[in-house]
Design a protein around this motif. Structure first.
Motif, PDB file in Angstrom:
ATOM      1  N   VAL A 142       0.828  -1.220   0.000  1.00  0.00           N
ATOM      2  CA  VAL A 142       0.000   0.000   0.000  1.00  0.00           C
ATOM      3  C   VAL A 142       0.859   1.265   0.000  1.00  0.00           C
ATOM      4  N   HIS A 143       1.929   1.260   0.785  1.00  0.00           N
ATOM      5  CA  HIS A 143       2.662   2.504   1.035  1.00  0.00           C
ATOM      6  C   HIS A 143       3.913   2.707   0.178  1.00  0.00           C
ATOM      7  N   ALA A 144       4.402   1.690  -0.482  1.00  0.00           N
ATOM      8  CA  ALA A 144       5.569   1.893  -1.344  1.00  0.00           C
ATOM      9  C   ALA A 144       5.214   2.814  -2.503  1.00  0.00           C
ATOM     10  N   ASP A 145       6.041   3.817  -2.744  1.00  0.00           N
ATOM     11  CA  ASP A 145       5.779   4.729  -3.865  1.00  0.00           C
ATOM     12  C   ASP A 145       5.997   4.022  -5.197  1.00  0.00           C
ATOM     13  N   ILE A 146       6.978   3.131  -5.239  1.00  0.00           N
ATOM     14  CA  ILE A 146       7.303   2.391  -6.468  1.00  0.00           C
ATOM     15  C   ILE A 146       7.628   0.946  -6.085  1.00  0.00           C
ATOM     16  N   ILE A 147       7.141   0.009  -6.877  1.00  0.00           N
ATOM     17  CA  ILE A 147       7.536  -1.382  -6.712  1.00  0.00           C
ATOM     18  C   ILE A 147       8.256  -1.816  -7.976  1.00  0.00           C
ATOM     19  N   LEU A 148       9.480  -2.288  -7.794  1.00  0.00           N
ATOM     20  CA  LEU A 148      10.275  -2.817  -8.903  1.00  0.00           C
ATOM     21  C   LEU A 148      10.217  -4.336  -8.846  1.00  0.00           C
ATOM     22  N   CYS A 149      10.133  -4.965  -9.999  1.00  0.00           N
ATOM     23  CA  CYS A 149      10.046  -6.423 -10.089  1.00  0.00           C
ATOM     24  C   CYS A 149      11.183  -6.942 -10.961  1.00  0.00           C
ATOM     25  N   SER A 150      11.720  -8.096 -10.606  1.00  0.00           N
ATOM     26  CA  SER A 150      12.864  -8.629 -11.350  1.00  0.00           C
ATOM     27  C   SER A 150      12.464  -9.253 -12.677  1.00  0.00           C
ATOM     28  N   SER A 151      11.158  -9.354 -12.966  1.00  0.00           N
ATOM     29  CA  SER A 151      10.693  -9.882 -14.250  1.00  0.00           C
ATOM     30  C   SER A 151       9.204  -9.593 -14.397  1.00  0.00           C
ATOM     31  N   ASN A 152       8.683  -9.806 -15.582  1.00  0.00           N
ATOM     32  CA  ASN A 152       7.242  -9.680 -15.787  1.00  0.00           C
ATOM     33  C   ASN A 152       6.485 -10.777 -15.049  1.00  0.00           C
ATOM     34  N   TYR A 153       7.133 -11.907 -14.858  1.00  0.00           N
ATOM     35  CA  TYR A 153       6.526 -12.986 -14.073  1.00  0.00           C
ATOM     36  C   TYR A 153       6.257 -12.514 -12.648  1.00  0.00           C
ATOM     37  N   VAL A 154       7.217 -11.794 -12.063  1.00  0.00           N
ATOM     38  CA  VAL A 154       7.041 -11.241 -10.715  1.00  0.00           C
ATOM     39  C   VAL A 154       5.994 -10.126 -10.736  1.00  0.00           C
ATOM     40  N   LYS A 155       5.973  -9.354 -11.797  1.00  0.00           N
ATOM     41  CA  LYS A 155       4.992  -8.267 -11.909  1.00  0.00           C
ATOM     42  C   LYS A 155       3.571  -8.830 -11.856  1.00  0.00           C
ATOM     43  N   LYS A 156       3.323  -9.937 -12.528  1.00  0.00           N
ATOM     44  CA  LYS A 156       1.999 -10.572 -12.479  1.00  0.00           C
ATOM     45  C   LYS A 156       1.688 -11.050 -11.067  1.00  0.00           C
ATOM     46  N   PHE A 157       2.695 -11.554 -10.387  1.00  0.00           N
ATOM     47  CA  PHE A 157       2.561 -11.987  -8.996  1.00  0.00           C
ATOM     48  C   PHE A 157       2.143 -10.812  -8.108  1.00  0.00           C
ATOM     49  N   VAL A 158       2.757  -9.649  -8.323  1.00  0.00           N
ATOM     50  CA  VAL A 158       2.423  -8.453  -7.551  1.00  0.00           C
ATOM     51  C   VAL A 158       1.003  -7.988  -7.869  1.00  0.00           C
ATOM     52  N   TYR A 159       0.609  -8.070  -9.124  1.00  0.00           N
ATOM     53  CA  TYR A 159      -0.759  -7.715  -9.512  1.00  0.00           C
ATOM     54  C   TYR A 159      -1.777  -8.575  -8.777  1.00  0.00           C
ATOM     55  N   VAL A 160      -1.498  -9.866  -8.675  1.00  0.00           N
ATOM     56  CA  VAL A 160      -2.413 -10.778  -7.966  1.00  0.00           C
ATOM     57  C   VAL A 160      -2.526 -10.382  -6.500  1.00  0.00           C
ATOM     58  N   LEU A 161      -1.438  -9.890  -5.931  1.00  0.00           N
ATOM     59  CA  LEU A 161      -1.453  -9.448  -4.537  1.00  0.00           C
ATOM     60  C   LEU A 161      -2.240  -8.153  -4.353  1.00  0.00           C
ATOM     61  N   GLY A 162      -2.623  -7.503  -5.459  1.00  0.00           N
ATOM     62  CA  GLY A 162      -3.482  -6.330  -5.369  1.00  0.00           C
ATOM     63  C   GLY A 162      -2.840  -5.005  -5.679  1.00  0.00           C
ATOM     64  N   ARG A 163      -1.553  -4.988  -5.982  1.00  0.00           N
ATOM     65  CA  ARG A 163      -0.867  -3.733  -6.313  1.00  0.00           C
ATOM     66  C   ARG A 163      -0.695  -3.651  -7.826  1.00  0.00           C
ATOM     67  N   THR A 164      -1.262  -2.613  -8.452  1.00  0.00           N
ATOM     68  CA  THR A 164      -1.189  -2.479  -9.909  1.00  0.00           C
ATOM     69  C   THR A 164      -0.616  -1.140 -10.364  1.00  0.00           C
ATOM     70  N   LYS A 165      -0.494  -0.163  -9.477  1.00  0.00           N
ATOM     71  CA  LYS A 165       0.022   1.147  -9.856  1.00  0.00           C
ATOM     72  C   LYS A 165       1.495   1.280  -9.492  1.00  0.00           C
ATOM     73  N   ALA A 166       2.234   1.993 -10.352  1.00  0.00           N
ATOM     74  CA  ALA A 166       3.662   2.241 -10.136  1.00  0.00           C
ATOM     75  C   ALA A 166       4.415   0.941  -9.891  1.00  0.00           C
ATOM     76  N   VAL A 167       4.159  -0.046 -10.750  1.00  0.00           N
ATOM     77  CA  VAL A 167       4.859  -1.334 -10.696  1.00  0.00           C
ATOM     78  C   VAL A 167       5.649  -1.471 -11.988  1.00  0.00           C
ATOM     79  N   GLU A 168       6.961  -1.628 -11.888  1.00  0.00           N
ATOM     80  CA  GLU A 168       7.833  -1.662 -13.053  1.00  0.00           C
ATOM     81  C   GLU A 168       8.767  -2.870 -13.008  1.00  0.00           C
TER      82      GLU A 168
END
Length: 374
Positions: A142-168
């Motif tokens: 909720v509070h992280a201004d930016i979330i960086l992911c080591s791959s698009n696979y991780v990005k999808k994982f983060v999306y499932v957790l409910g975070r979709t904004k400012a995810v790169e």
């Protein structure tokens, strides 16, 4: 004027996630004053660390001698109990704080108070969630201004957790100059007990349930029945715990001691050992990226892998032999098929695509992604 960046990482050791962080920090030293904090008392990456990066850890200040007056004051005045960050950091004001991996979540809430911008760099997949504190994770998401992911696979994982904004996506990188070593590997192969007739398949990583040493041994057993010259080498698998001991005994009980061996992780000559392999096999159940598979690819080794996630982003299609089912038999069959064609000479069609994983791009990409959301 340089900005101040505080990076918090669990070990600052030779893991893919922490090498990825170090490559970023070295690439942004012209624009950031970099401070790294780790709770690990003996961070192995401190050796050879640039003087432009300040490393703080529990041992770094313990050898300072105290005056007699200071010792008396410490006994007479009970100081306020300090957190690890308050105790070891040189100051508590930063422009940006970056928590590297989900293992750093316990520091996120406190550290984010010291900075204008907070970043969470995630290198993990759902496999680690049983060991993650839910409240700490939800707070950071909720509070992280930016979330960086080591791959698009991780990005999808983060999306499932409910975070979709400012995810790169910020891919781990390698220093490609490290691969300019002679392709002669006879000496190390001889030290390991291999002959020119042997075909050596390797795996790299700690021994844990996700890396799947059970599958590694089962594949080796299957292949050796029809290819007696095949050998299987696991680098980083000589740990002193009950889990490793179980597999050492299994290898002995099934008379695979000449076929399979686990050896400790290598540091100074690590790439020489990667080069000594004929092929690489990734038995992991889930991988966010698989830097070790990319390293093997850089030495023109074929990579046989279960379809475990981020490996398809790390390894060019020409070099990757993907097993869709988690079947030791199918992986063994593919290894036998490839071994009959050895040696394979790969001329990757995706060299330009691989260059995005070059270390020199890490800092530039980081600055671009962060600037995009500020």
């Amino acid at each position: 004027m340089k900005k101040r960046l505080l990076s918090i990482t669990p070990y600052f050791g030779n893991t893919g996630s922490e090498i990825a962080l170090l490559n970023v920090l070295e690439g942004i030293s012209n624009s950031y004053e970099n401070t790294v904090f780790t709770p690990n008392k003996h961070p192995s990456l401190k050796d050879g660390l640039s003087s432009e990066i300040v490393l703080c850890h529990p041992i770094s200040g313990l050898n300072k001698k105290k005056s007699i007056i200071r010792k008396f004051q410490d006994k007479a005045i009970k100081p306020k109990k300090q957190t690890p960050l308050e105790r070891w950091l040189p100051h508590l004001e930063y422009d940006t704080v970056l928590c590297n991996t989900l293992a750093s979540l316990s520091f996120f809430k406190e550290a984010s108070r010291y900075a204008k911008t907070s970043i969470l760099y995630i290198h993990e997949t759902e496999m680690v969630l049983p060991s993650v504190n839910l409240q700490q994770l939800e707070y950071a998401l909720v509070h992280a201004d930016i979330i960086l992911c080591s791959s698009n696979y991780v990005k999808k994982f983060v999306y499932v957790l409910g975070r979709t904004k400012a995810v790169e996506v910020l891919y781990p990188t390698l220093d490609f100059s490290q691969f300019n070593i002679p392709f002669e590997n006879v000496a190390i192969r001889g030290d390991l007990g291999y002959t020119p007739a042997n075909t050596v398949w390797g795996m790299i990583g700690n021994i844990d349930t996700n890396k799947n040493p059970k599958a590694f041994i089962e594949v080796a057993k299957y292949v050796s029945k029809s290819a007696p010259n095949a050998r299987f080498l696991w680098i980083g698998g000589d740990e002193d715990n009950a889990y490793c001991q179980f597999f050492r005994r299994q290898i002995k009980d099934e008379n695979l001691e000449e076929v399979v061996q686990f050896i400790p992780r290598k540091d100074t000559d690590y790439y020489q050992y990667v080069n000594a392999m004929d092929g690489f096999m990734l038995t992991s159940k889930s991988e966010s990226f698989s830097l070790v598979s990319l390293e093997a690819c850089c030495f023109a080794k074929p990579v046989v892998s279960f379809n475990c996630g981020g490996v398809v982003e790390a390894v060019p299609e020409d070099n990757l032999f993907l097993i869709d089912d988690f079947s030791e038999k199918k992986m063994g069959q593919k290894i036998i098929e490839i071994s009959k064609q050895m040696p394979l000479n790969f001329i990757t069609k995706e060299v330009n695509n691989m260059f995005r994983f070059e270390k020199s791009n890490a800092g530039v990409t980081f600055v671009e992604l962060v600037s995009k959301h500020l």
